[in-house]
Motif scaffolding. Structure first.
Motif, PDB file in Angstrom:
ATOM      1  N   UNK A   1      13.940  29.365 -35.472  1.00  0.00           N
ATOM      2  CA  UNK A   1      14.103  27.978 -35.762  1.00  0.00           C
ATOM      3  C   UNK A   1      13.401  27.645 -36.899  1.00  0.00           C
ATOM      4  N   UNK A   2      13.153  28.605 -37.726  1.00  0.00           N
ATOM      5  CA  UNK A   2      12.354  28.446 -39.044  1.00  0.00           C
ATOM      6  C   UNK A   2      13.356  28.299 -40.530  1.00  0.00           C
ATOM      7  N   UNK A   3      13.092  27.424 -41.338  1.00  0.00           N
ATOM      8  CA  UNK A   3      13.635  27.400 -42.678  1.00  0.00           C
ATOM      9  C   UNK A   3      12.740  27.426 -43.643  1.00  0.00           C
ATOM     10  N   UNK A   4      13.165  27.839 -44.704  1.00  0.00           N
ATOM     11  CA  UNK A   4      12.037  27.866 -46.089  1.00  0.00           C
ATOM     12  C   UNK A   4      12.610  26.398 -46.933  1.00  0.00           C
ATOM     13  N   UNK A   5      11.414  26.002 -47.117  1.00  0.00           N
ATOM     14  CA  UNK A   5      11.638  24.648 -47.958  1.00  0.00           C
ATOM     15  C   UNK A   5      11.822  25.286 -49.405  1.00  0.00           C
ATOM     16  N   UNK A   6      12.638  25.062 -50.165  1.00  0.00           N
ATOM     17  CA  UNK A   6      12.669  25.177 -51.640  1.00  0.00           C
ATOM     18  C   UNK A   6      11.466  24.884 -52.519  1.00  0.00           C
ATOM     19  N   UNK A   7      10.775  25.652 -53.297  1.00  0.00           N
ATOM     20  CA  UNK A   7       9.715  25.535 -54.076  1.00  0.00           C
ATOM     21  C   UNK A   7       9.568  24.071 -54.836  1.00  0.00           C
ATOM     22  N   UNK A   8      10.880  23.685 -55.399  1.00  0.00           N
ATOM     23  CA  UNK A   8      10.859  22.411 -56.285  1.00  0.00           C
ATOM     24  C   UNK A   8      10.903  21.201 -55.405  1.00  0.00           C
ATOM     25  N   UNK A   9      11.353  21.189 -54.171  1.00  0.00           N
ATOM     26  CA  UNK A   9      11.049  20.307 -53.024  1.00  0.00           C
ATOM     27  C   UNK A   9       9.593  20.288 -52.528  1.00  0.00           C
ATOM     28  N   UNK A  10       9.134  21.411 -52.449  1.00  0.00           N
ATOM     29  CA  UNK A  10       7.766  21.272 -51.990  1.00  0.00           C
ATOM     30  C   UNK A  10       6.749  20.770 -52.989  1.00  0.00           C
ATOM     31  N   UNK A  11       7.163  21.087 -54.161  1.00  0.00           N
ATOM     32  CA  UNK A  11       6.294  20.658 -55.302  1.00  0.00           C
ATOM     33  C   UNK A  11       6.419  19.150 -55.352  1.00  0.00           C
ATOM     34  N   UNK A  12       7.672  18.607 -55.557  1.00  0.00           N
ATOM     35  CA  UNK A  12       7.928  17.463 -55.623  1.00  0.00           C
ATOM     36  C   UNK A  12       7.371  16.307 -54.420  1.00  0.00           C
ATOM     37  N   UNK A  13       7.192  17.070 -53.065  1.00  0.00           N
ATOM     38  CA  UNK A  13       6.682  16.290 -52.059  1.00  0.00           C
ATOM     39  C   UNK A  13       5.202  16.533 -51.983  1.00  0.00           C
ATOM     40  N   UNK A  14       4.555  17.284 -52.718  1.00  0.00           N
ATOM     41  CA  UNK A  14       3.245  17.658 -52.615  1.00  0.00           C
ATOM     42  C   UNK A  14       2.898  18.541 -51.405  1.00  0.00           C
ATOM     43  N   UNK A  15       3.713  19.353 -50.907  1.00  0.00           N
ATOM     44  CA  UNK A  15       3.680  20.237 -49.765  1.00  0.00           C
ATOM     45  C   UNK A  15       2.987  21.434 -50.095  1.00  0.00           C
ATOM     46  N   UNK A  16       1.725  21.697 -49.538  1.00  0.00           N
ATOM     47  CA  UNK A  16       0.941  22.958 -49.813  1.00  0.00           C
ATOM     48  C   UNK A  16       0.830  23.849 -48.527  1.00  0.00           C
ATOM     49  N   UNK A  17       1.287  24.982 -48.638  1.00  0.00           N
ATOM     50  CA  UNK A  17       0.895  25.806 -47.593  1.00  0.00           C
ATOM     51  C   UNK A  17      -0.237  25.914 -46.904  1.00  0.00           C
ATOM     52  N   UNK A  18      -0.189  25.970 -45.587  1.00  0.00           N
ATOM     53  CA  UNK A  18      -1.345  25.848 -44.692  1.00  0.00           C
ATOM     54  C   UNK A  18      -2.315  24.566 -44.769  1.00  0.00           C
ATOM     55  N   UNK A  19      -1.904  23.701 -45.598  1.00  0.00           N
ATOM     56  CA  UNK A  19      -2.568  22.322 -45.812  1.00  0.00           C
ATOM     57  C   UNK A  19      -1.719  21.274 -45.428  1.00  0.00           C
ATOM     58  N   UNK A  20      -0.534  21.072 -45.539  1.00  0.00           N
ATOM     59  CA  UNK A  20       0.190  20.021 -45.276  1.00  0.00           C
ATOM     60  C   UNK A  20       0.872  19.940 -43.779  1.00  0.00           C
ATOM     61  N   UNK A  21       0.989  18.924 -43.228  1.00  0.00           N
ATOM     62  CA  UNK A  21       1.803  18.613 -42.109  1.00  0.00           C
ATOM     63  C   UNK A  21       2.893  18.111 -42.445  1.00  0.00           C
ATOM     64  N   UNK A  22       4.032  18.327 -41.777  1.00  0.00           N
ATOM     65  CA  UNK A  22       5.374  17.581 -42.185  1.00  0.00           C
ATOM     66  C   UNK A  22       5.942  17.003 -40.778  1.00  0.00           C
ATOM     67  N   UNK A  23       6.819  16.207 -40.730  1.00  0.00           N
ATOM     68  CA  UNK A  23       7.219  15.590 -39.728  1.00  0.00           C
ATOM     69  C   UNK A  23       8.925  15.662 -39.890  1.00  0.00           C
ATOM     70  N   UNK A  24       9.588  15.393 -38.904  1.00  0.00           N
ATOM     71  CA  UNK A  24      10.896  15.035 -38.906  1.00  0.00           C
ATOM     72  C   UNK A  24      11.181  13.610 -38.419  1.00  0.00           C
ATOM     73  N   UNK A  25      12.072  12.837 -39.079  1.00  0.00           N
ATOM     74  CA  UNK A  25      12.196  11.270 -38.663  1.00  0.00           C
ATOM     75  C   UNK A  25      13.521  11.272 -38.606  1.00  0.00           C
ATOM     76  N   UNK A  26      13.976  10.380 -37.646  1.00  0.00           N
ATOM     77  CA  UNK A  26      15.453  10.030 -37.527  1.00  0.00           C
ATOM     78  C   UNK A  26      15.596   8.270 -37.876  1.00  0.00           C
TER      79      UNK A  26
END
Length: 75
Positions: free
Chosen positions: A7-32
């Motif tokens: 159930x895993x996907x790779x978040x593209x680098x440009x998306x991670x950078x623009x959202x400020x997502x850092x490996x092992x440091x950032x939590x993400x959530x899915x919203x509907x």
């Protein structure tokens, strides 16, 4: 984008950078939304606990001895 069997996907680098997502440091959530569309959002964290190992890696210098670097990781 493919989803792995786990159930895993790779978040593209440009998306991670623009959202400020850092490996092992950032939590993400899915919203509907009310229309049923899903969105990925950076989770708001109130209690930021940084591991002493994460902070120690920024303070080691090449001129330091192994014993000095190990002392940094042991607090």
């Amino acid at each position: 984008m493919r989803v792995t069997s786990k159930g895993q996907v790779t978040i593209p680098r440009d998306v991670r950078e623009s959202m400020g997502i850092h490996p092992a440091e950032t939590e993400v959530e899915f919203l509907q939304d009310e229309n049923g569309r899903w969105y990925l959002a950076k989770a708001k964290t109130t209690n930021k606990t940084t591991s002493r190992f994460r902070t120690a890696h920024k303070t080691g210098k090449l001129t330091m001895s192994t014993d000095d670097i190990m002392a940094l990781t042991r607090g």
